[in-house]
Design a protein around this motif. Structure first.
Motif, PDB file in Angstrom:
ATOM      1  N   TYR A  15       9.433  85.630  36.496  1.00 57.03           N
ATOM      2  CA  TYR A  15      10.083  84.970  37.626  1.00 57.03           C
ATOM      3  C   TYR A  15      11.593  85.116  37.477  1.00 57.03           C
ATOM      4  CZ  TYR A  15       5.518  82.712  38.067  1.00 57.03           C
ATOM      5  OH  TYR A  15       4.169  82.474  38.195  1.00 57.03           O
ATOM      6  N   THR A  16      12.291  85.161  38.608  1.00 56.38           N
ATOM      7  CA  THR A  16      13.755  85.223  38.580  1.00 56.38           C
ATOM      8  C   THR A  16      14.313  84.145  39.501  1.00 56.38           C
ATOM      9  OG1 THR A  16      13.765  86.847  40.375  1.00 56.38           O
ATOM     10  CG2 THR A  16      13.830  87.701  38.130  1.00 56.38           C
ATOM     11  N   LEU A  17      15.569  83.823  39.287  1.00 54.54           N
ATOM     12  CA  LEU A  17      16.254  82.856  40.149  1.00 54.54           C
ATOM     13  C   LEU A  17      16.684  83.525  41.439  1.00 54.54           C
ATOM     14  CD1 LEU A  17      18.516  81.004  37.599  1.00 54.54           C
ATOM     15  CD2 LEU A  17      16.914  79.918  39.156  1.00 54.54           C
ATOM     16  N   GLU A  18      16.572  82.788  42.511  1.00 59.21           N
ATOM     17  CA  GLU A  18      17.047  83.286  43.803  1.00 59.21           C
ATOM     18  C   GLU A  18      18.560  83.159  43.846  1.00 59.21           C
ATOM     19  OE1 GLU A  18      15.051  84.577  46.229  1.00 59.21           O
ATOM     20  OE2 GLU A  18      13.394  84.326  44.819  1.00 59.21           O
ATOM     21  N   ALA A  21      23.778  83.248  41.659  1.00 55.72           N
ATOM     22  CA  ALA A  21      24.293  82.452  40.546  1.00 55.72           C
ATOM     23  C   ALA A  21      23.937  83.063  39.196  1.00 55.72           C
ATOM     24  CB  ALA A  21      23.767  81.025  40.637  1.00 55.72           C
ATOM     25  N   THR A  22      22.803  83.717  39.108  1.00 56.88           N
ATOM     26  CA  THR A  22      22.374  84.334  37.849  1.00 56.88           C
ATOM     27  C   THR A  22      22.233  85.825  38.058  1.00 56.88           C
ATOM     28  OG1 THR A  22      21.179  82.346  37.239  1.00 56.88           O
ATOM     29  CG2 THR A  22      20.578  84.337  36.081  1.00 56.88           C
ATOM     30  N   ARG A  23      22.755  86.592  37.101  1.00 61.43           N
ATOM     31  CA  ARG A  23      22.746  88.041  37.186  1.00 61.43           C
ATOM     32  C   ARG A  23      21.917  88.578  36.016  1.00 61.43           C
ATOM     33  NH1 ARG A  23      25.178  89.529  33.674  1.00 61.43           N
ATOM     34  NH2 ARG A  23      26.689  87.855  33.686  1.00 61.43           N
ATOM     35  N   ALA A  77      17.597  77.261  36.361  1.00 61.29           N
ATOM     36  CA  ALA A  77      17.321  78.344  35.411  1.00 61.29           C
ATOM     37  C   ALA A  77      16.327  77.876  34.356  1.00 61.29           C
ATOM     38  CB  ALA A  77      18.616  78.821  34.751  1.00 61.29           C
ATOM     39  N   VAL A  78      16.488  76.669  33.870  1.00 64.55           N
ATOM     40  CA  VAL A  78      15.580  76.141  32.843  1.00 64.55           C
ATOM     41  C   VAL A  78      14.155  76.057  33.384  1.00 64.55           C
ATOM     42  CG1 VAL A  78      15.029  74.044  31.510  1.00 64.55           C
ATOM     43  CG2 VAL A  78      17.347  74.995  31.478  1.00 64.55           C
ATOM     44  N   ASP A  79      13.993  75.666  34.642  1.00 61.33           N
ATOM     45  CA  ASP A  79      12.650  75.652  35.245  1.00 61.33           C
ATOM     46  C   ASP A  79      12.032  77.053  35.261  1.00 61.33           C
ATOM     47  OD1 ASP A  79      12.726  72.917  35.677  1.00 61.33           O
ATOM     48  OD2 ASP A  79      13.294  73.085  37.795  1.00 61.33           O
ATOM     49  N   ILE A  80      12.838  78.061  35.630  1.00 53.22           N
ATOM     50  CA  ILE A  80      12.362  79.448  35.646  1.00 53.22           C
ATOM     51  C   ILE A  80      12.006  79.904  34.230  1.00 53.22           C
ATOM     52  CG2 ILE A  80      13.093  81.856  36.021  1.00 53.22           C
ATOM     53  CD1 ILE A  80      12.403  80.476  38.633  1.00 53.22           C
ATOM     54  N   ILE A  81      12.866  79.579  33.264  1.00 54.98           N
ATOM     55  CA  ILE A  81      12.599  79.958  31.870  1.00 54.98           C
ATOM     56  C   ILE A  81      11.271  79.368  31.411  1.00 54.98           C
ATOM     57  CG2 ILE A  81      13.362  79.737  29.480  1.00 54.98           C
ATOM     58  CD1 ILE A  81      16.284  79.613  30.665  1.00 54.98           C
TER      59      ILE A  81
END
Length: 191
Positions: A15-18, A21-23, A77-81
């Motif tokens: 999964y990735t963040l939409e 903000a994160t690259r 990000a922590v949720d995605i991790i």
């Protein structure tokens, strides 16, 4: 879509963040880093300090790292991790921490063999993070530090800091420089 390249979770899509903000580290850069490290990962303790989706630390665990701490200040990000840790079935090897990098480093009582630093480029945090890690004694001798930054010189001209590391590799991927360092404190004997 990001995926684990090889090892126990090979082929697992992450999964990735939409949004912007994160690259995430490019697939090409990730492959280059892990081709350098391929024989140095087994049984290593990993820190992914600006973890984003967690892909770099999860790749290391997939290849045999004994443990990984994945730190990010963003709750999203922590949720995605956490989702990616569950998807790869690495709950036993991974600890996910929601914290600002400076707060985490100040409280940290562990030492690491492999550190991944991919902070927001505009903040130019690689040098201050390296300084803090050395001051706090968080790197094991011979540790590898993988830095992704917009600057070619991750030491920002700090010769004293540079003397603590050997540059194993530096390459440019798009706008990013990926620099692989080995911690080899001056005057310390090789083990």
């Amino acid at each position: 879509m990001m995926r684990i390249i090889t090892g126990r979770a090979r082929g697992t899509h992450l999964y990735t963040l939409e949004g912007e903000a994160t690259r995430p580290t490019s697939e090409r850069a990730k492959e280059a880093v892990f081709s350098i490290l391929q024989f140095e990962i087994r049984e290593r303790a990993v820190l992914d300090l600006f973890a984003g989706s967690g892909q770099m630390a999860l790749e290391a665990v997939s290849r045999g790292a004994k443990s990984a701490v994945l730190v990010d200040a963003s709750p999203k990000a922590v949720d995605i991790i956490k989702k990616n840790v569950a998807k790869t079935h690495f709950e036993a090897e991974c600890r996910v921490v929601c914290a600002d990098y400076a707060d985490y480093l100040t409280r940290c009582r562990e030492t690491f063999d492999l550190v991944i630093l991919d902070p927001p480029y505009a903040k130019r945090l690689v040098r201050p993070v390296l300084v803090t890690m050395l001051e706090r004694g968080l790197l094991n001798h011979g540790a590898t530090v993988v830095c992704e930054s917009a600057e070619e010189d991750v030491f920002a001209g700090d010769e004293m800091l540079a003397s603590q590391f050997e540059i194993r590799r530096r390459a440019k991927y798009g706008v990013a420089y990926v620099t692989v360092l080995r911690y080899a404190k001056e005057g310390q004997n090789e083990q």
